[in-house]
Design a protein around this motif. Structure first.
Motif, PDB file in Angstrom:
ATOM      1  N   LYS A 116    -100.100  13.521  56.242  1.00  0.00           N
ATOM      2  CA  LYS A 116    -100.209  12.752  54.884  1.00  0.00           C
ATOM      3  C   LYS A 116    -101.289  12.930  54.221  1.00  0.00           C
ATOM      4  O   LYS A 116    -102.441  12.988  54.511  1.00  0.00           O
ATOM      5  N   THR A 131     -87.201   3.821  56.269  1.00  0.00           N
ATOM      6  CA  THR A 131     -88.183   4.531  55.291  1.00  0.00           C
ATOM      7  C   THR A 131     -89.458   3.949  55.687  1.00  0.00           C
ATOM      8  O   THR A 131     -89.785   3.187  56.298  1.00  0.00           O
ATOM      9  N   GLU A 165     -93.978   3.892  54.523  1.00  0.00           N
ATOM     10  CA  GLU A 165     -94.970   3.693  53.537  1.00  0.00           C
ATOM     11  C   GLU A 165     -96.067   3.669  54.401  1.00  0.00           C
ATOM     12  O   GLU A 165     -96.570   2.816  55.139  1.00  0.00           O
ATOM     13  N   GLN A 166     -97.386   4.586  54.205  1.00  0.00           N
ATOM     14  CA  GLN A 166     -98.158   4.902  54.637  1.00  0.00           C
ATOM     15  C   GLN A 166     -99.482   4.297  54.025  1.00  0.00           C
ATOM     16  O   GLN A 166     -99.632   4.542  53.024  1.00  0.00           O
ATOM     17  N   LYS A 167    -100.148   3.288  54.718  1.00  0.00           N
ATOM     18  CA  LYS A 167    -101.000   2.445  53.722  1.00  0.00           C
ATOM     19  C   LYS A 167    -102.656   2.828  54.404  1.00  0.00           C
ATOM     20  O   LYS A 167    -102.601   3.620  55.577  1.00  0.00           O
ATOM     21  N   THR A 204     -88.528  -5.324  58.190  1.00  0.00           N
ATOM     22  CA  THR A 204     -89.833  -4.284  57.862  1.00  0.00           C
ATOM     23  C   THR A 204     -90.613  -4.709  59.074  1.00  0.00           C
ATOM     24  O   THR A 204     -90.774  -5.382  59.717  1.00  0.00           O
ATOM     25  N   GLU A 206     -94.539  -3.404  60.411  1.00  0.00           N
ATOM     26  CA  GLU A 206     -95.710  -2.993  59.922  1.00  0.00           C
ATOM     27  C   GLU A 206     -96.513  -2.603  61.287  1.00  0.00           C
ATOM     28  O   GLU A 206     -96.953  -3.601  62.061  1.00  0.00           O
TER      29      GLU A 206
END
Length: 295
Positions: free
Chosen positions: A2, A101, A103-105, A124, A126
């Motif tokens: 990524k 889906t 989302e990479q933080k 969700t 995390e």
């Protein structure tokens, strides 16, 4: 790799490390954009975003602690809403098995479910880590037009070998005698047997549940509940054993709560996977390892 990870790698090569990367002792990587590997020290967790954001693997070096069967609903670690009587069976596909889906933080990877039409809650998950272990924060958002009451529920499948233990009064585990928990060293211990029946118990623990097998100890830590806080007919800690030694679930639940339309509730579970030199039997030594992890 990524983009964010590539930037960090490049920065490290140039001797310029972002402040957040200096603080983290772990990494998150993916080769296919579906399976994400979170690593901290000798521990690695693999999460499949394409299969309900399930935890597919948890290893200490090359030793695996998660059940690897591919029979539907008998592998990995998943998340449902409680009580089960609201949706009965099978699990809600959007929460349990359909793609999430991603989302990479900077310090975590966040996976978000599709929305079920029948049960319009969005889930969700995390995933992050620190030097001690891996942290999963689950969030349930009520996207319906009415109030709902529910509780968070984590279900982890492990091999039906070794020993399960927690801090709970044996005489209050229900149904009484269904699983042969023993009270030793100030904890409740269950050693696997081969009874040919499906069995599930409820227990009011002290915010942790542990499992030991093949030189490893898995400890899950979560907010402690009192006896009135779980969902109806559910419990803070549950252990399900299917057909003796063929399938086992380690289950932990959060507080039963009401959500108005648009409201969310979050619940965090900390996972510790540790090496252990000794047999997987009830002992003060094994209990000490588990309790040290959650301090």
């Amino acid at each position: 790799m990524k983009k964010g990870l590539a930037l960090v790698a490049a920065a490290i090569m140039l001797g310029c490390v972002p402040s957040w990367a200096k603080k983290n002792t772990y990494s998150i990587s993916t080769e296919d954009g579906t399976n994400y590997v979170l690593t901290t020290g000798n521990v690695s967790m693999t999460i499949n975003a394409g299969a309900g954001a399930k935890v597919m693997s948890l290893k200490y070096q090359d030793k695996e602690v998660i059940a690897q069967s591919r029979i539907p609903n008998q592998f990995g670690s998943t998340f449902w809403t409680s009580p089960q009587k609201d949706w009965n069976w099978p699990p809600v596909a959007e929460h349990d098995s359909r793609p999430y889906t991603v989302e990479q933080k900077a310090g975590s990877v966040v996976m978000t479910s599709q929305l079920s039409q029948r049960f319009p809650y969005r889930i969700t998950k995390e995933f992050s880590a620190n030097k001690k272990g891996i942290v999963i924060t689950y969030t349930i958002t009520n996207e319906s037009d009415h109030q709902v009451s529910l509780a968070p529920w984590e279900i982890t499948r492990v091999p039906s070998k070794g020993i399960v233990f927690c801090d709970a009064p044996v005489d209050e585990i229900t149904p009484a005698g269904l699983l042969d928990f023993k009270s030793e060293f100030g904890a409740a211990w269950y050693t696997f047997d081969v009874e040919r029946q499906n069995r599930k118990i409820n227990a009011d623990g002290k915010g942790w549940l542990a499992y030991a097998y093949d030189g490893l100890v898995l400890v899950k830590q979560f907010p402690d509940l009192n006896a009135s806080q779980p969902a109806p007919e559910e419990a803070e800690i549950q252990v399900y054993v299917n057909q003796g030694d063929t399938y086992t679930e380690l289950e932990n639940q959060g507080e039963y709560t009401s959500l108005q339309p648009g409201q969310s509730v979050s619940w965090t579970v900390k996972w510790y996977l540790l090496p252990y030199e000794g047999d997987a039997v009830a002992s003060a030594k094994l209990l000490k390892v588990a309790k040290k992890a959650i301090k």
